[in-house]
Design a protein around this motif. Sequence first.
Motif, PDB file in Angstrom:
ATOM      1  N   GLN A 152       4.818   9.232 -10.510  1.00 43.37           N
ATOM      2  CA  GLN A 152       3.650   9.636 -11.274  1.00 43.37           C
ATOM      3  C   GLN A 152       3.664   9.045 -12.665  1.00 43.37           C
ATOM      4  O   GLN A 152       2.609   8.821 -13.258  1.00 43.37           O
ATOM      5  N   SER A 164      -8.155   5.929  -5.847  1.00 39.14           N
ATOM      6  CA  SER A 164      -8.049   4.489  -5.650  1.00 39.14           C
ATOM      7  C   SER A 164      -6.701   4.067  -5.082  1.00 39.14           C
ATOM      8  O   SER A 164      -6.597   3.051  -4.394  1.00 39.14           O
ATOM      9  N   LYS A 165      -5.660   4.849  -5.361  1.00 39.45           N
ATOM     10  CA  LYS A 165      -4.330   4.503  -4.863  1.00 39.45           C
ATOM     11  C   LYS A 165      -4.232   4.585  -3.345  1.00 39.45           C
ATOM     12  O   LYS A 165      -3.341   3.992  -2.740  1.00 39.45           O
ATOM     13  N   THR A 174      -0.781   3.445 -15.830  1.00 36.94           N
ATOM     14  CA  THR A 174      -1.830   2.496 -15.455  1.00 36.94           C
ATOM     15  C   THR A 174      -3.207   3.134 -15.432  1.00 36.94           C
ATOM     16  O   THR A 174      -4.199   2.469 -15.684  1.00 36.94           O
ATOM     17  N   PRO A 223      -2.967  12.162  -8.330  1.00 35.52           N
ATOM     18  CA  PRO A 223      -3.049  10.705  -8.145  1.00 35.52           C
ATOM     19  C   PRO A 223      -4.495  10.272  -7.992  1.00 35.52           C
ATOM     20  O   PRO A 223      -5.335  11.024  -7.488  1.00 35.52           O
ATOM     21  N   PHE A 282       1.728   5.960 -12.421  1.00 31.71           N
ATOM     22  CA  PHE A 282       0.295   6.217 -12.318  1.00 31.71           C
ATOM     23  C   PHE A 282      -0.309   6.530 -13.678  1.00 31.71           C
ATOM     24  O   PHE A 282      -1.341   6.002 -14.045  1.00 31.71           O
ATOM     25  N   HIS A 333       0.833  -1.202   0.000  1.00 28.00           N
ATOM     26  CA  HIS A 333       0.000   0.000   0.000  1.00 28.00           C
ATOM     27  C   HIS A 333       0.867   1.251   0.000  1.00 28.00           C
ATOM     28  O   HIS A 333       0.614   2.197  -0.737  1.00 28.00           O
ATOM     29  N   ARG A 354      -7.210   5.643 -11.383  1.00 28.22           N
ATOM     30  CA  ARG A 354      -6.999   4.217 -11.121  1.00 28.22           C
ATOM     31  C   ARG A 354      -5.791   3.980 -10.220  1.00 28.22           C
ATOM     32  O   ARG A 354      -4.899   4.817 -10.111  1.00 28.22           O
ATOM     33  N   ASP A 355      -5.753   2.801  -9.609  1.00 30.99           N
ATOM     34  CA  ASP A 355      -4.566   2.384  -8.869  1.00 30.99           C
ATOM     35  C   ASP A 355      -3.634   1.653  -9.831  1.00 30.99           C
ATOM     36  O   ASP A 355      -3.866   1.608 -11.046  1.00 30.99           O
ATOM     37  N   LEU A 356      -2.582   1.077  -9.311  1.00 30.97           N
ATOM     38  CA  LEU A 356      -1.606   0.422 -10.179  1.00 30.97           C
ATOM     39  C   LEU A 356      -2.121  -0.877 -10.786  1.00 30.97           C
ATOM     40  O   LEU A 356      -1.470  -1.451 -11.661  1.00 30.97           O
ATOM     41  N   MET A 366       2.308   1.746  -3.370  1.00 35.12           N
ATOM     42  CA  MET A 366       1.317   2.251  -4.321  1.00 35.12           C
ATOM     43  C   MET A 366       1.061   3.735  -4.098  1.00 35.12           C
ATOM     44  O   MET A 366       0.935   4.500  -5.052  1.00 35.12           O
ATOM     45  N   ALA A 367       0.995   4.141  -2.846  1.00 36.02           N
ATOM     46  CA  ALA A 367       0.683   5.528  -2.542  1.00 36.02           C
ATOM     47  C   ALA A 367       1.814   6.467  -2.917  1.00 36.02           C
ATOM     48  O   ALA A 367       1.604   7.652  -3.130  1.00 36.02           O
TER      49      ALA A 367
END
Length: 199
Positions: free
Chosen positions: A27, A67-68, A33, A64, A30, A19, A93-95, A22-23
Motif C-alpha cells: 500500500q 485502476s490497479k 503513485t 486500492p 499505491f 498485473h 490510480r495504478d502504479l 500491481m494488484a
Amino acid sequence: LLAHVRARAEKQQHLQQQHVAMATAPQEAFVATAGYVANRAPNGGGGGGGSGSGGSAAGTPPKPGLSKFVEYPGDASDVASRLASGTVDPAGRDLFGLSALHKFAAWDKAELAELLLPYLESADVNRPAGPERQTPLHAIADMGGGRVLSLLLARRAKGQLTLDLDATDSQGRTAHALALERGHEEVAALLAKALRGGE
C-alpha cells in the motif's frame, strides 16, 4: 503515457505477472503513485466540483485504486462488483499513475465508463495523470475514443458532469488541439462543438 497503455493492451497475455504484482503491491507504493485516496460512494452522476483529494477515515487503511485491477479489454461484471463492494477507490490510480477512467477513455470502453461515472466527482473526471499531465479528455483525443467522449458530453449536457474543455497537458495542448494533432477528426469535431457551446 497513452502509447504505453496501447502497448499494454496489445500485449495483454504477456503482462499477467505484472498485473498480479500491481494488484498485490504494498500500500505504500499505491499511496506514492496515486497521490491521494478517497472514500467515495455513488453520487448520482458525478455532478459538482468534487473534493479532489479526499482521504480515508482515521486509522482506516487506504483503499486500492480500481485502476490497479483493470486490464484491457476490461471486465464489466468485475468492475461493477468492485465498485458496488466499496472496497476500491473509484478514482484511485495504478502504479503508472492512471485512473480507471483514463484507461476506459483510451480504450473507448463506454460501457465501462458508464459503470464508473456515478462513483466519480467532476474533479476526478478532469484530473490530469502521468508525466504528460493528460486528463481523460486528452486520453480520448490521443486515442480517438469517440464513444466515451459522446457519453461524457451527454452527461455534461444534462448537467450531471462538468468537463474542463480548456485543460492543457504538459505541452500546453487542449484535448481539441491534441485530437487535431493526432488526426482524429470525429473527436476533434465533437470537442469543437462543445467548445462553441453546442453540447
